[in-house]
Design an enzyme around this catalytic site. Structure first.
Site, PDB file in Angstrom:
ATOM      1  N   ARG A 257      28.767  14.224  -0.701  1.00 55.06           N
ATOM      2  CA  ARG A 257      27.745  14.857   0.131  1.00 55.06           C
ATOM      3  C   ARG A 257      28.205  14.767   1.582  1.00 55.06           C
ATOM      4  O   ARG A 257      28.952  13.855   1.959  1.00 55.06           O
ATOM      5  CB  ARG A 257      26.397  14.152  -0.029  1.00 55.06           C
ATOM      6  CG  ARG A 257      25.846  14.157  -1.455  1.00 55.06           C
ATOM      7  CD  ARG A 257      24.544  13.372  -1.538  1.00 55.06           C
ATOM      8  NE  ARG A 257      23.971  13.400  -2.879  1.00 55.06           N
ATOM      9  CZ  ARG A 257      24.205  12.487  -3.815  1.00 55.06           C
ATOM     10  NH1 ARG A 257      25.010  11.455  -3.550  1.00 55.06           N
ATOM     11  NH2 ARG A 257      23.643  12.586  -5.006  1.00 55.06           N
TER      12      ARG A 257
ATOM     13  N   LYS B  62      22.612   8.488  -1.989  1.00 57.32           N
ATOM     14  CA  LYS B  62      21.264   8.922  -2.329  1.00 57.32           C
ATOM     15  C   LYS B  62      20.669   7.981  -3.367  1.00 57.32           C
ATOM     16  O   LYS B  62      21.311   7.649  -4.358  1.00 57.32           O
ATOM     17  CB  LYS B  62      21.314  10.350  -2.881  1.00 57.32           C
ATOM     18  CG  LYS B  62      19.957  11.011  -3.015  1.00 57.32           C
ATOM     19  CD  LYS B  62      20.115  12.466  -3.406  1.00 57.32           C
ATOM     20  CE  LYS B  62      18.767  13.159  -3.499  1.00 57.32           C
ATOM     21  NZ  LYS B  62      18.920  14.590  -3.871  1.00 57.32           N
TER      22      LYS B  62
ATOM     23  N   HIS C 227      27.930  21.205   1.466  1.00 53.63           N
ATOM     24  CA  HIS C 227      27.482  20.794   0.134  1.00 53.63           C
ATOM     25  C   HIS C 227      28.059  21.704  -0.948  1.00 53.63           C
ATOM     26  O   HIS C 227      28.202  21.283  -2.101  1.00 53.63           O
ATOM     27  CB  HIS C 227      25.954  20.798   0.067  1.00 53.63           C
ATOM     28  CG  HIS C 227      25.397  19.876  -0.979  1.00 53.63           C
ATOM     29  ND1 HIS C 227      25.487  18.499  -0.893  1.00 53.63           N
ATOM     30  CD2 HIS C 227      24.763  20.126  -2.150  1.00 53.63           C
ATOM     31  CE1 HIS C 227      24.921  17.951  -1.955  1.00 53.63           C
ATOM     32  NE2 HIS C 227      24.480  18.913  -2.736  1.00 53.63           N
TER      33      HIS C 227
ATOM     34  N   ARG D  23      31.026  20.243  -2.601  1.00 53.58           N
ATOM     35  CA  ARG D  23      30.675  19.303  -3.677  1.00 53.58           C
ATOM     36  C   ARG D  23      30.356  20.069  -4.960  1.00 53.58           C
ATOM     37  O   ARG D  23      30.807  19.694  -6.050  1.00 53.58           O
ATOM     38  CB  ARG D  23      29.480  18.465  -3.220  1.00 53.58           C
ATOM     39  CG  ARG D  23      28.862  17.548  -4.269  1.00 53.58           C
ATOM     40  CD  ARG D  23      27.745  16.751  -3.602  1.00 53.58           C
ATOM     41  NE  ARG D  23      26.807  16.171  -4.544  1.00 53.58           N
ATOM     42  CZ  ARG D  23      26.934  14.959  -5.088  1.00 53.58           C
ATOM     43  NH1 ARG D  23      27.991  14.226  -4.809  1.00 53.58           N
ATOM     44  NH2 ARG D  23      26.010  14.490  -5.913  1.00 53.58           N
TER      45      ARG D  23
ATOM     46  N   HIS E 160      24.813  11.226  -9.963  1.00 55.87           N
ATOM     47  CA  HIS E 160      23.524  11.734 -10.440  1.00 55.87           C
ATOM     48  C   HIS E 160      22.872  10.710 -11.364  1.00 55.87           C
ATOM     49  O   HIS E 160      23.509  10.212 -12.286  1.00 55.87           O
ATOM     50  CB  HIS E 160      23.717  13.048 -11.214  1.00 55.87           C
ATOM     51  CG  HIS E 160      24.085  14.207 -10.344  1.00 55.87           C
ATOM     52  ND1 HIS E 160      24.728  15.333 -10.821  1.00 55.87           N
ATOM     53  CD2 HIS E 160      23.909  14.419  -9.014  1.00 55.87           C
ATOM     54  CE1 HIS E 160      24.917  16.184  -9.832  1.00 55.87           C
ATOM     55  NE2 HIS E 160      24.433  15.654  -8.726  1.00 55.87           N
TER      56      HIS E 160
ATOM     57  N   TYR F 207      25.776  22.627 -13.533  1.00 55.10           N
ATOM     58  CA  TYR F 207      27.098  23.180 -13.247  1.00 55.10           C
ATOM     59  C   TYR F 207      27.704  23.887 -14.455  1.00 55.10           C
ATOM     60  O   TYR F 207      28.676  24.627 -14.307  1.00 55.10           O
ATOM     61  CB  TYR F 207      28.029  22.074 -12.746  1.00 55.10           C
ATOM     62  CG  TYR F 207      27.562  21.487 -11.438  1.00 55.10           C
ATOM     63  CD1 TYR F 207      27.623  22.230 -10.267  1.00 55.10           C
ATOM     64  CD2 TYR F 207      27.019  20.208 -11.374  1.00 55.10           C
ATOM     65  CE1 TYR F 207      27.178  21.709  -9.061  1.00 55.10           C
ATOM     66  CE2 TYR F 207      26.572  19.680 -10.175  1.00 55.10           C
ATOM     67  CZ  TYR F 207      26.653  20.436  -9.029  1.00 55.10           C
ATOM     68  OH  TYR F 207      26.199  19.923  -7.843  1.00 55.10           O
TER      69      TYR F 207
END
Length: 380
Positions: free
Chosen positions: A243, A268, A335, A338, A361, A370
């Site tokens: 990120r 995150k 982003h 990424r 994640h 994705y």
């Protein structure tokens, strides 16, 4: 070496920084290529807007051909005050919580509820961005209530309010989810009410596919960047799937060349994770280290004030300028690098659970998006 003299510059009351190059065509030709730098025919002077990070970009953009002097200002401190008022404010608040503003139009009881709501978020160590979001969304409800105490609301009251917010105020699906999360936090965490908010139907979010660049576009973007720092940061975002906030937060000690890994701290969700360091990326980092001195424990990519990190906004501007030079018209921020990293791994057949770990994640469903941007199945 050529000289660029910085001086105060105003157009119709708007503040800019003037760049006096003493009619040097070589420097003028270089400035013409720099994003957002313009020429004033009236004042016979180049100028650019006062934006965070632009002084550093100007230094790096012109370092090979010219030196910069603030002799048009009374002093260097006057120049810094003129250029970086926003940076100074942010620097003061780095180690402090976001300033809590007094909200007008609330009853004393609801104002107290808002203070307790904010205090509990801090006690639970929520991030400042989450606190700002939750506080703002909860405040929107309190403003509508006027003198009615928020703790008297029923399930039907909440439902009617959400219909009002979506239909009358036109809030988006994402905002509706954030507002419900804030309301849920207040009733369940502060008032210890049973999780009644789950009984409120949530609007279905639009399923937007993440924007990506193909490998040819990635190569064109990276190769268009001549500045070593900028190229290294963009390549790092793509090669490790970081990120933008993770790139600028990296410390020099986070790169382990012996184990060929990079440690991402407090990403995150306040989770650390490890990502792989590619041999190509290691070579670029070593070239960067030869040109830019880093200190142990300091930021890997420093900003224009020593000891501070490079700004997210500046890196976004670097990417946009690189896209313009490369002729890439497809929309996408840092982003998107990424997103491209994840999609290209899926194209190559990498297991999706491995990609989940690399991206950090917590939910596999997030990574599975994705699959819809990959061409692996389409080419079978």
């Amino acid at each position: 070496m050529n000289t660029i003299v910085l001086k105060p510059f105003f157009i119709q009351g708007t503040r800019y920084v003037g760049l006096d190059v003493r009619r040097n065509p070589a420097v003028g030709s270089l400035l013409r290529k720099m994003p957002k730098v313009k020429w004033s025919q009236v004042h016979k002077c180049w100028f650019f807007p006062v934006l965070t990070g632009w002084y550093t970009q100007l230094q790096e953009f012109t370092r090979e051909i010219a030196s910069i002097t603030p002799s048009g200002f009374a002093s260097e401190s006057a120049l810094e005050f003129f250029l970086f008022p926003a940076i100074k404010e942010r620097k003061k608040s780095v180690s402090k919580p976001a300033r809590v503003l007094v909200v007008q139009g609330l009853s004393e009881e609801n104002r107290q509820a808002l203070e307790e709501f904010t205090r509990l978020l801090r006690l639970k160590a929520y991030s400042e961005s989450t606190i700002r979001t939750y506080r703002n969304e909860f405040t929107q409800l309190l403003k509508v209530l006027r003198n009615r105490p928020v703790n008297t609301l029923t399930l039907d009251d909440i439902k009617r309010y959400m219909v009002y917010a979506m239909q009358e105020k036109g809030i988006s699906e994402n905002t509706a989810h954030s507002r419900l999360n804030a309301i849920k936090f207040y009733f369940e965490q502060l008032l210890n009410v049973d999780p009644f908010v789950w009984a409120i139907p949530r609007p279905k979010k639009a399923e937007k596919l993440p924007g990506i660049f193909n490998q040819e576009e990635i190569s064109a973007i990276i190769n268009s960047v001549k500045n070593t720092k900028h190229k290294t940061m963009l390549m790092l975002a793509y090669s490790a799937g970081l990120r933008v906030s993770e790139v600028v937060a990296l410390r020099a000690d986070d790169v382990d060349s012996k184990r060929m890994i990079i440690l991402i701290r407090r990403a995150k969700g306040k989770k650390d994770r490890i990502v792989s360091l590619s041999p190509v990326m290691l070579v670029m980092l070593r070239e960067y280290a030869r040109e830019y001195a880093t200190t142990k424990g300091g930021y890997l990519f420093e900003g224009n004030i020593k000891g501070t990190s490079y700004s997210v906004r500046s890196l976004q501007e670097v990417l946009q300028a690189a896209k313009n030079r490369a002729g890439v018209i497809k929309p996408g921020s840092v982003h998107a690098l990424r997103h491209s990293f994840a999609t290209h791994l899926i194209d190559k057949g990498t297991d999706v659970t491995m990609i989940q770990k690399l991206l950090g994640h917590s939910d596999l469903k997030t990574t599975l998006r994705y699959l819809h941007t990959s061409n692996r199945d389409l080419l079978r």
